[in-house]
Design a protein around this motif. Structure first.
Motif, short mmCIF file in Angstrom:
data_model
loop_
_atom_site.label_atom_id
_atom_site.label_comp_id
_atom_site.label_asym_id
_atom_site.label_seq_id
_atom_site.Cartn_x
_atom_site.Cartn_y
_atom_site.Cartn_z
N ILE A 1 0.86 -1.18 0.00
CA ILE A 1 0.00 0.00 0.00
C ILE A 1 0.90 1.23 0.00
N LEU A 2 0.34 2.36 -0.43
CA LEU A 2 1.10 3.61 -0.36
C LEU A 2 1.38 3.94 1.09
N ASP A 3 2.58 4.37 1.37
CA ASP A 3 2.94 4.79 2.72
C ASP A 3 2.69 6.29 2.83
N ASN A 4 1.52 6.64 3.32
CA ASN A 4 1.13 8.05 3.41
C ASN A 4 1.81 8.78 4.56
N THR A 5 2.64 8.08 5.35
CA THR A 5 3.36 8.75 6.43
C THR A 5 4.64 9.41 5.90
N ARG A 6 5.00 9.13 4.65
CA ARG A 6 6.19 9.72 4.02
C ARG A 6 5.76 10.50 2.78
N GLN A 7 6.34 11.66 2.58
CA GLN A 7 5.97 12.54 1.49
C GLN A 7 6.55 12.08 0.16
N ALA A 8 5.67 11.88 -0.84
CA ALA A 8 6.16 11.61 -2.19
C ALA A 8 6.84 12.87 -2.71
N GLY B 1 12.64 15.08 -18.42
CA GLY B 1 11.69 14.15 -17.85
C GLY B 1 11.70 14.19 -16.35
N PRO B 2 10.68 13.61 -15.74
CA PRO B 2 10.55 13.66 -14.28
C PRO B 2 11.20 12.47 -13.59
N PHE B 3 11.52 12.68 -12.36
CA PHE B 3 11.92 11.62 -11.44
C PHE B 3 10.91 11.69 -10.30
N VAL B 4 10.19 10.61 -10.05
CA VAL B 4 9.18 10.59 -9.00
C VAL B 4 9.61 9.57 -7.95
N MET B 5 9.62 9.98 -6.69
CA MET B 5 9.99 9.09 -5.60
C MET B 5 8.78 8.96 -4.67
N PHE B 6 8.37 7.73 -4.43
CA PHE B 6 7.25 7.50 -3.53
C PHE B 6 7.55 6.27 -2.70
N TYR B 7 6.74 6.08 -1.67
CA TYR B 7 7.00 5.02 -0.70
C TYR B 7 5.81 4.08 -0.60
N VAL B 8 6.10 2.80 -0.48
CA VAL B 8 5.09 1.78 -0.23
C VAL B 8 5.50 1.03 1.03
N ARG B 9 4.53 0.35 1.61
CA ARG B 9 4.86 -0.49 2.77
C ARG B 9 4.05 -1.77 2.66
N PRO B 10 4.59 -2.86 3.23
CA PRO B 10 3.87 -4.13 3.15
C PRO B 10 2.81 -4.23 4.24
N VAL B 11 1.73 -4.92 3.90
CA VAL B 11 0.70 -5.29 4.87
C VAL B 11 0.61 -6.81 4.78
N PHE B 12 1.01 -7.50 5.85
CA PHE B 12 1.03 -8.96 5.85
C PHE B 12 -0.32 -9.52 6.28
N ASP B 13 -0.67 -10.66 5.69
CA ASP B 13 -1.92 -11.36 6.04
C ASP B 13 -1.80 -11.98 7.41
#
Length: 115
Positions: free
Chosen positions: A51-58, A103-115
């Motif tokens: 999922i997107l890690d909304n605690t870190r700024q893209a 061109g752009p360079f986009v940096m974003f963060y994801v984090r795992p959610v385990f079952d």
């Protein structure tokens, strides 16, 4: 030549797996090639999803010279990048336009959610 309709897309699978593939692409209406994409695989012993890690700024950067110095700007459009329409990008504003050979360079963060 000015690139028009520049958009960035990210695909985050909704199903859990032990091998999750994130796909990102940048496209332009008159760009050649029309789109460029890349894939990253994430592996784990247990099923998970990303999922997107909304605690870190893209962040976004538009010049390799500036980006190499770590001068990224906040990019609030990240949630729109996930999905089929993506988010507009731009060299000076998020209007979908870029001068040729840039061109752009986009940096974003994801984090795992385990079952």
């Amino acid at each position: 030549m000015t690139i028009t309709g520049a958009r960035a897309f990210v695909t985050l699978p909704m199903c859990s797996s032990t091998d999750v593939r994130l796909v990102g692409a940048v496209s332009g209406a008159n760009a050649v090639p029309h789109s460029v994409w890349s894939t990253v695989h994430f592996f784990a012993q247990r099923p998970f999803k990303l999922i997107l890690d909304n605690t870190r700024q893209a962040s976004i950067c538009f010049s390799s010279d500036v980006c190499s110095g770590g001068k990224f700007s906040p990019f609030g459009e990240m949630p729109q990048m996930v999905g089929k329409d993506g988010a507009l990008l731009g060299a000076y504003d998020l209007d979908g336009t870029f001068p040729g050979a840039s061109g752009p360079f986009v940096m974003f963060y994801v984090r795992p959610v385990f079952d």
